[in-house]
Write a protein that holds these residues in place. Sequence first.
Motif, mmCIF file in Angstrom:
data_model
loop_
_atom_site.group_PDB
_atom_site.id
_atom_site.type_symbol
_atom_site.label_atom_id
_atom_site.label_comp_id
_atom_site.label_asym_id
_atom_site.label_seq_id
_atom_site.Cartn_x
_atom_site.Cartn_y
_atom_site.Cartn_z
ATOM 1 N N THR A 231 38.761 -7.093 28.999
ATOM 2 C CA THR A 231 38.104 -7.440 27.734
ATOM 3 C C THR A 231 38.841 -8.521 26.957
ATOM 4 O O THR A 231 38.342 -8.990 25.932
ATOM 5 N N GLN A 232 40.003 -8.937 27.428
ATOM 6 C CA GLN A 232 40.755 -9.956 26.700
ATOM 7 C C GLN A 232 40.113 -11.325 26.856
ATOM 8 O O GLN A 232 39.620 -11.683 27.919
ATOM 9 N N GLN A 233 40.149 -12.092 25.790
ATOM 10 C CA GLN A 233 39.659 -13.462 25.812
ATOM 11 C C GLN A 233 40.799 -14.400 25.423
ATOM 12 O O GLN A 233 41.583 -14.098 24.522
ATOM 13 N N PHE A 234 40.858 -15.529 26.116
ATOM 14 C CA PHE A 234 41.926 -16.486 25.874
ATOM 15 C C PHE A 234 41.326 -17.830 25.473
ATOM 16 O O PHE A 234 40.223 -18.192 25.891
ATOM 17 N N GLU A 235 42.090 -18.539 24.672
ATOM 18 C CA GLU A 235 41.680 -19.861 24.192
ATOM 19 C C GLU A 235 42.638 -20.896 24.752
ATOM 20 O O GLU A 235 43.854 -20.787 24.578
ATOM 21 N N ILE A 236 42.086 -21.882 25.448
ATOM 22 C CA ILE A 236 42.899 -22.916 26.091
ATOM 23 C C ILE A 236 42.607 -24.253 25.427
ATOM 24 O O ILE A 236 41.446 -24.668 25.349
ATOM 25 N N HIS A 237 43.646 -24.892 24.942
ATOM 26 C CA HIS A 237 43.532 -26.228 24.354
ATOM 27 C C HIS A 237 44.108 -27.242 25.343
ATOM 28 O O HIS A 237 45.118 -26.970 25.997
ATOM 29 N N GLY A 238 43.472 -28.413 25.421
ATOM 30 C CA GLY A 238 43.984 -29.464 26.290
ATOM 31 C C GLY A 238 43.832 -30.836 25.646
ATOM 32 O O GLY A 238 42.860 -31.083 24.920
ATOM 33 N N ARG A 239 44.784 -31.694 25.875
ATOM 34 C CA ARG A 239 44.697 -33.073 25.380
ATOM 35 C C ARG A 239 45.539 -33.956 26.283
ATOM 36 O O ARG A 239 46.507 -33.504 26.903
#
Length: 302
Positions: A231-239
């Motif tokens: 049930t875990q959700q992760f947020e991935i940022h990229g640049r």
Amino acid sequence: MNEVKLARTNSDECRVQEVKTQKDTLLDLCNQILRLLNTRLSDKSILVLQEELRFMQRCSYYLEIQREDLLPTVDQNQQTLHLSDSMVWSLIDQQKLQRTMTQANTQVRLLLALLGMLYEEIIRGCQELEAFIVEYYQGLVDSDMAASMQQKLQKTHQYMSDFQNRLTRNLGPLDLQNRLIPNTCNFPLPHLSASLTIKMPVIFDRFKSCVSSNTAYLFWDVVDEQSKEPTQQFEIHGRSLHPTIPEHGQLTVTTSQSYNIQVNNLTPDMHYQFSVKRVDAVNLVYGLWIDTIILKTLDISK
């Protein structure tokens, strides 16, 4: 005359015995210090303490609301009210909830500050104990120094015990001074209690994470997690990062319910910065840690 000689002999024997006692006491103190330095204050043990402190600083802390008027169940989650539930959200007084969240945030910050202070005192105690042992071998220790170091030894033991006692995954109940659900109805309202829970840091797997010329394969884990929570959700940022000047490319944000992601359409021979964290929840009260990794795509011209 014989009486004077006997008294002098007894006095000399007392001084010899006193010196022997002091030497034995000092030797025992040094042995106690050496045992501590070779066990709980060894280089390896200090590194463990440092990692434990770092993990606590990188954890995410959440406010959990439980119903006290329900009988215990096998599944403890059945007693937990999730703040994201629309019905729960509509019943709770938002101003009181915000005060409770602020109280929880303060408690976490105080805990982390205390752990940091205890760690510094442990390190300082370790350094002073090591210096005392050096002076002991050089014959520079007197009774006053020994007494002072005996107190330092006891305090260091206490600091270490306090540090370990504070390392808990459940920070216990919060004192709810006001009811979160106002009693404006004619029917009985649930009795609520609040507590802080901890989730360990999310960290990139730097052995698995890799890139090709135009694709990044990112993998991450949760520290000490025995099994992956679906049930875990992760947020991935990229640049993208310019290799020579501090220019940043357009930020992209992606969410994932798995513990890996594939990022496509990258430019060859370019540096990219990625970060990962849990998706923020409404009951998050403290969580500053975001893990970051920089990867360079392959140069296809070579």
